[in-house]
Enzyme design. Structure first.
Site, mmCIF file in Angstrom:
data_model
loop_
_atom_site.group_PDB
_atom_site.id
_atom_site.type_symbol
_atom_site.label_atom_id
_atom_site.label_comp_id
_atom_site.label_asym_id
_atom_site.label_seq_id
_atom_site.Cartn_x
_atom_site.Cartn_y
_atom_site.Cartn_z
ATOM 1 N N PHE A 1 0.867 -1.182 0.000
ATOM 2 C CA PHE A 1 0.000 0.000 0.000
ATOM 3 C C PHE A 1 0.898 1.223 0.000
ATOM 4 C CE2 PHE A 1 -2.374 3.539 1.697
ATOM 5 C CZ PHE A 1 -3.541 3.462 0.962
ATOM 6 N N ASP B 1 9.590 2.963 1.586
ATOM 7 C CA ASP B 1 8.394 3.727 1.932
ATOM 8 C C ASP B 1 8.198 3.618 3.442
ATOM 9 O OD1 ASP B 1 5.844 4.634 2.522
ATOM 10 O OD2 ASP B 1 4.912 3.746 0.752
ATOM 11 N N LYS C 1 2.911 11.409 6.636
ATOM 12 C CA LYS C 1 2.061 11.232 7.817
ATOM 13 C C LYS C 1 2.595 11.978 9.040
ATOM 14 C CE LYS C 1 -0.308 7.040 6.314
ATOM 15 N NZ LYS C 1 -1.523 7.760 5.869
#
Length: 402
Positions: free
Chosen positions: A142, A227, A256
């Site tokens: 994801f 990531d 984030k």
């Protein structure tokens, strides 16, 4: 013209597109690890915005940085320099042990940026023939929801109905170094992986896998792109999840928590030999590197520089892991934990992950399910130990049917 008056209640979402299926809770305010809904009910936040709120709601240092900057300057665009961008990028690069930062806004933007950088590097540095650069990714990944990214996802919910997709990607099982090696060829520019797969259910790689990826990429003249949007910035008990194996990728992709739960901030962090392939006009974003984002991001880097939050995640994560492992065979089929991040597989004969989250919400704990049977737990790194213990009590009560 004045906006029309409305008498709709605060929880009315009839005009909101249905791209999410949230729990039936309407949050109105929050502080630290606790949130309060429109009816005054309090909940312990055990999702923390998928790690966007690593420092909790309303951290005073982050709010202070935002308030101060709001009074001074919020946006210039990159057509001009601003006085907050340089210090932010300097200190973030130092935190990561790299030379340069390319700032963006959202996590998906940062991933797209890394993909463009990798392709450009493949052509300009490695010498891959034009339009033939390949990137290897992991199955069950994801990385976001843009059309390029969902094109190399094997999640039908994210992918179906959005083709045709961008070519140039190969997917191999996460954690399978032999499959990764077989997928790399002379046209491969990069390997993009999550060191820990968050959306897949906090899936941990086999011990030594990240070191093997690093060695393979170095040997093959391929960029290793990590990531760390969810796994980075203290979540796992280290600044980056790659730190657990003393591995340094060629590119970190961050987001984030970098925005402190206040503004969207993301970045690609790498050395000159990688990021220097991007020249003016190649890539950009109106809001990327804006003064408000840079001020908040700089404050986040300052908090991480103390090491306090990494230590809290590591110490409290040891308790979280110990107590969750005791539940295996008692309503839990598997628990995967790294720092203050857990993927807990509920026995499907007992209830679904969604049902478990609904029962937890009824007991004042907010968490999120994924892939049917898994409950994800990722409380703010500021959570008090007594609150973590209380959350575990509620989890046990839900499993026992209390």
């Amino acid at each position: 013209m004045a906006a029309p008056e409305t008498t709709a209640p605060a929880h009315d979402e009839s005009a909101v597109a249905r791209n999410y299926n949230p729990l039936p809770v309407v949050i109105a305010e929050a502080s630290g690890a606790w949130m309060t809904d429109v009816e005054g009910n309090r909940y312990l936040d055990c999702l923390a915005g998928y790690s966007a709120l690593n420092f909790g709601h309303g951290h005073p240092a982050l709010l202070g940085a935002a308030r101060e900057q709001l009074e001074r300057l919020t946006l210039t665009s990159r057509a001009f320099n601003n006085d907050r961008l340089g210090p932010f990028c300097r200190d973030l690069a130092a935190l990561a042990g790299k030379d340069l930062v390319l700032p963006m806004n959202t996590g998906a933007e940062a991933v797209e940026t890394a993909l463009k950088v990798a392709r450009k590097w493949g052509y300009a540095v490695k010498g891959i023939p034009a339009d033939q650069a390949g990137i290897v990714v992991a199955q069950d990944n994801f990385h976001g929801r843009t059309t390029t990214i969902v094109g190399f996802s094997n999640d039908s919910g994210a992918r179906d109905g959005f083709g045709p997709f961008t070519p140039g990607f190969r997917a191999v099982p996460h954690g399978d170094i032999a499959a990764l090696e077989a997928a790399i060829d002379e046209h491969t520019a990069a390997v993009l992986i999550e060191p820990i797969q968050g959306e897949a259910g906090v899936k941990l790689p086999p011990a030594g896998y990240l070191r093997q990826v690093r060695e393979l990429c170095t040997r093959s003249n391929v960029l290793f792109v990590a990531d760390e949007i969810q796994s980075g910035l203290g979540r796992t008990g280290a600044t980056f999840a790659c730190d657990h194996e003393e591995v340094v990728p060629d590119m970190y992709v961050l987001g984030k928590a970098l925005g402190g739960g206040i503004v969207p901030v993301s970045a690609v962090v790498a050395d000159h030999d990688v990021l220097d392939v991007i020249q003016p006009g190649n890539h950009g974003s109106t809001f990327g590197g804006n003064p408000l984002a840079a001020a908040v991001g700089h404050a986040v880097v300052g908090l991480l520089g103390t090491g306090e939050y990494q230590d809290r995640a590591r110490t409290l994560g040891e308790r979280l892991n110990a107590e969750l492992q005791e539940l295996v065979g008692r309503g839990v089929s598997e628990a995967r934990v790294r720092g203050l991040w857990a993927g807990v597989d509920i026995d499907p004969g007992l209830m679904t992950g969604r049902e478990a989250c609904e029962k937890l919400a009824a007991r004042g704990v907010l968490a999120k399910d994924t892939h049917g049977s898994t409950v994800r737990l990722s409380p703010p790194l500021t959570i008090e130990e007594r609150d973590l213990a209380w959350m575990l009590d509620q989890f046990r009560a839900v499993l026992s049917g209390a």
